[in-house]
Design a protein around this motif. Structure first.
Motif, PDB file in Angstrom:
ATOM      1  N   HIS A 147       0.846  -1.186   0.000  1.00 48.27           N
ATOM      2  CA  HIS A 147       0.000   0.000   0.000  1.00 48.27           C
ATOM      3  C   HIS A 147       0.890   1.248   0.000  1.00 48.27           C
ATOM      4  O   HIS A 147       2.074   1.172   0.319  1.00 48.27           O
ATOM      5  CB  HIS A 147      -0.917   0.001   1.218  1.00 48.27           C
ATOM      6  N   VAL A 148       0.297   2.392  -0.337  1.00 47.27           N
ATOM      7  CA  VAL A 148       1.057   3.643  -0.465  1.00 47.27           C
ATOM      8  C   VAL A 148       0.858   4.519   0.763  1.00 47.27           C
ATOM      9  O   VAL A 148      -0.269   4.696   1.239  1.00 47.27           O
ATOM     10  CB  VAL A 148       0.609   4.424  -1.721  1.00 47.27           C
ATOM     11  N   SER A 149       1.957   5.078   1.267  1.00 48.36           N
ATOM     12  CA  SER A 149       1.870   6.110   2.297  1.00 48.36           C
ATOM     13  C   SER A 149       2.573   7.362   1.783  1.00 48.36           C
ATOM     14  O   SER A 149       3.465   7.283   0.933  1.00 48.36           O
ATOM     15  CB  SER A 149       2.521   5.643   3.607  1.00 48.36           C
ATOM     16  N   ASN A 150       2.156   8.528   2.302  1.00 45.61           N
ATOM     17  CA  ASN A 150       2.823   9.770   1.912  1.00 45.61           C
ATOM     18  C   ASN A 150       2.473  10.877   2.898  1.00 45.61           C
ATOM     19  O   ASN A 150       1.637  10.699   3.792  1.00 45.61           O
ATOM     20  CB  ASN A 150       2.448  10.156   0.479  1.00 45.61           C
ATOM     21  N   ASN A 151       3.102  12.033   2.707  1.00 39.93           N
ATOM     22  CA  ASN A 151       2.903  13.176   3.603  1.00 39.93           C
ATOM     23  C   ASN A 151       2.223  14.358   2.922  1.00 39.93           C
ATOM     24  O   ASN A 151       2.224  15.461   3.480  1.00 39.93           O
ATOM     25  CB  ASN A 151       4.253  13.640   4.165  1.00 39.93           C
ATOM     26  N   VAL A 220       6.597   8.865  10.518  1.00 38.97           N
ATOM     27  CA  VAL A 220       7.004   9.962   9.635  1.00 38.97           C
ATOM     28  C   VAL A 220       6.134  10.014   8.378  1.00 38.97           C
ATOM     29  O   VAL A 220       6.561  10.506   7.329  1.00 38.97           O
ATOM     30  CB  VAL A 220       8.499   9.852   9.260  1.00 38.97           C
ATOM     31  N   GLN A 221       4.905   9.486   8.482  1.00 35.52           N
ATOM     32  CA  GLN A 221       3.946   9.521   7.381  1.00 35.52           C
ATOM     33  C   GLN A 221       2.570   9.905   7.925  1.00 35.52           C
ATOM     34  O   GLN A 221       2.148   9.412   8.976  1.00 35.52           O
ATOM     35  CB  GLN A 221       3.869   8.174   6.673  1.00 35.52           C
ATOM     36  N   ASP A 222       1.870  10.757   7.179  1.00 38.28           N
ATOM     37  CA  ASP A 222       0.554  11.228   7.616  1.00 38.28           C
ATOM     38  C   ASP A 222      -0.591  10.393   7.059  1.00 38.28           C
ATOM     39  O   ASP A 222      -1.637  10.268   7.703  1.00 38.28           O
ATOM     40  CB  ASP A 222       0.349  12.688   7.186  1.00 38.28           C
ATOM     41  N   TYR A 223      -0.404   9.836   5.856  1.00 37.97           N
ATOM     42  CA  TYR A 223      -1.500   9.156   5.162  1.00 37.97           C
ATOM     43  C   TYR A 223      -1.066   7.769   4.692  1.00 37.97           C
ATOM     44  O   TYR A 223       0.040   7.595   4.172  1.00 37.97           O
ATOM     45  CB  TYR A 223      -1.954   9.961   3.941  1.00 37.97           C
ATOM     46  N   ILE A 224      -1.944   6.798   4.866  1.00 35.63           N
ATOM     47  CA  ILE A 224      -1.755   5.468   4.278  1.00 35.63           C
ATOM     48  C   ILE A 224      -2.994   5.142   3.467  1.00 35.63           C
ATOM     49  O   ILE A 224      -4.110   5.137   4.001  1.00 35.63           O
ATOM     50  CB  ILE A 224      -1.516   4.396   5.350  1.00 35.63           C
ATOM     51  N   SER A 225      -2.790   4.889   2.184  1.00 34.99           N
ATOM     52  CA  SER A 225      -3.892   4.588   1.266  1.00 34.99           C
ATOM     53  C   SER A 225      -3.829   3.112   0.887  1.00 34.99           C
ATOM     54  O   SER A 225      -2.792   2.624   0.417  1.00 34.99           O
ATOM     55  CB  SER A 225      -3.787   5.465   0.017  1.00 34.99           C
TER      56      SER A 225
END
Length: 326
Positions: A147-151, A220-225
């Motif tokens: 899955h993808v995570s990002n800030n 250190v990541q705000d979102y996990i999609s």
């Protein structure tokens, strides 16, 4: 009296050296953090090998890339200077490119489906290809659906990835997927990832939840999609040079331990996806589900490109995945 003492000492020294000579230590390298199913299964594998060989084989496990990262481990195994590695699909594909085919986008609908495919003729084909490169494929452990995570923002459509710098493994398949989705894929060793996210060198990354959690990437990541865009195995590999030097009994013990520890690894991986999401939500990470069809459509060209390179293997994997999903 002196002769008796001397004879006893010589006999004891001979016996001790014989025991020492009979014991062999095999180093096993991996890059996972403690608490990751790869870490736990590697420790179990070591215990099973020592028990099955009555201590004649000792597996010295070096996690957290203690004995080198995945790429270094592959080089050392092919040279015969490292015995074992619970490696990664991406790194292994740098030596055996066909391993990448297991990571075709949205290929598997579940982990059990992936396992059935790998335990069949697809796994047999990959085993033969690995041996040609000086590696013995002992078992196909699990590294989860990614899955993808990002800030920057939640990823809800492929357009949300446009221009984002996403860390990928040094793996051509993953790079192809994220280029097709409009992102800026940035290959990087896993051991460097936490700092890169913390310092903003990359916007995000892609991994199964168990890796995101055990390596504390969620800090250190705000979102996990929950894109579920690809699957990755964990090939348990051994240097063919060292494998060939072992007795048949020791080879059998290692092979059986690899499969038993692999079953433990797979079940731990399956459970991790079910439990870790809530823990990371409590830590402040925002999760979101995605409508997968637009992502599937956007990555259809990846199948065409890889089918040109490995037509028989791609068709074999796709057919097996569709059959076992039913």
């Amino acid at each position: 009296m002196k002769k008796t003492v001397l004879a006893t000492a010589v006999a004891s020294a001979f016996l001790f050296s014989g025991i020492a000579a009979a014991q062999q230590t095999l180093q096993l390298a991996h890059n996972a953090a403690e608490g990751n199913p790869k870490w736990d299964a590697s420790e179990l594998f070591a215990e099973l090998v020592e028990e099955a060989t009555d201590g004649e084989l000792i597996v010295d496990v070096g996690g957290n890339a203690q004995y080198g990262d995945d790429m270094e481990a592959l080089s050392q195994m092919r040279l015969g200077t490292l015995a074992l590695s619970t490696n990664s699909q991406g790194a292994t594909s740098s030596v055996v490119p066909q391993f990448s085919v297991l990571g075709l986008p949205f290929l598997f609908d579940s982990l059990p489906t992936a396992w059935k495919v790998m335990d069949g003729e697809v796994g047999d084909a990959l085993k033969e290809l690995a041996e040609e490169q000086g590696l013995v494929l002992l078992a196909m452990w699990d590294n989860g659906i990614r899955h993808v995570s990002n800030n920057v923002h939640p990823i809800e459509t492929p357009e949300d990835l446009d221009g984002l710098k996403i860390r990928t493994p040094p793996d051509e398949m993953t790079v192809d997927i994220f280029e097709a989705l409009g992102a800026n894929p940035t290959p990087m060793n896993f051991s460097e990832l936490y700092i890169a996210l913390q310092q903003g060198v990359v916007d995000g990354q892609e991994n199964p939840l168990m890796n995101i959690y055990s390596s504390k990437l969620y800090e250190v990541q705000d979102y996990i999609s929950m894109t579920g865009h690809k699957y990755e195995s964990t090939p348990l590999l051994m240097s063919k040079m060292i494998w060939d030097s072992l007795s048949a009994d020791h080879q059998e013990a290692i092979q059986e331990a690899a499969l038993e520890a692999g079953e433990f690894n797979r079940q731990a991986s399956l459970q991790a996806d079910e439990t870790l999401k809530s823990e990371m939500i409590e830590a402040g990470v925002e999760f979101n589900e995605v409508e997968k069809q637009p992502f599937i459509d956007a990555t259809a060209s990846v199948y065409d490109d890889w089918r040109e390179q490995y037509p028989e293997l791609v068709d074999m994997v796709v057919k097996a995945a569709q059959s076992d999903a039913q």
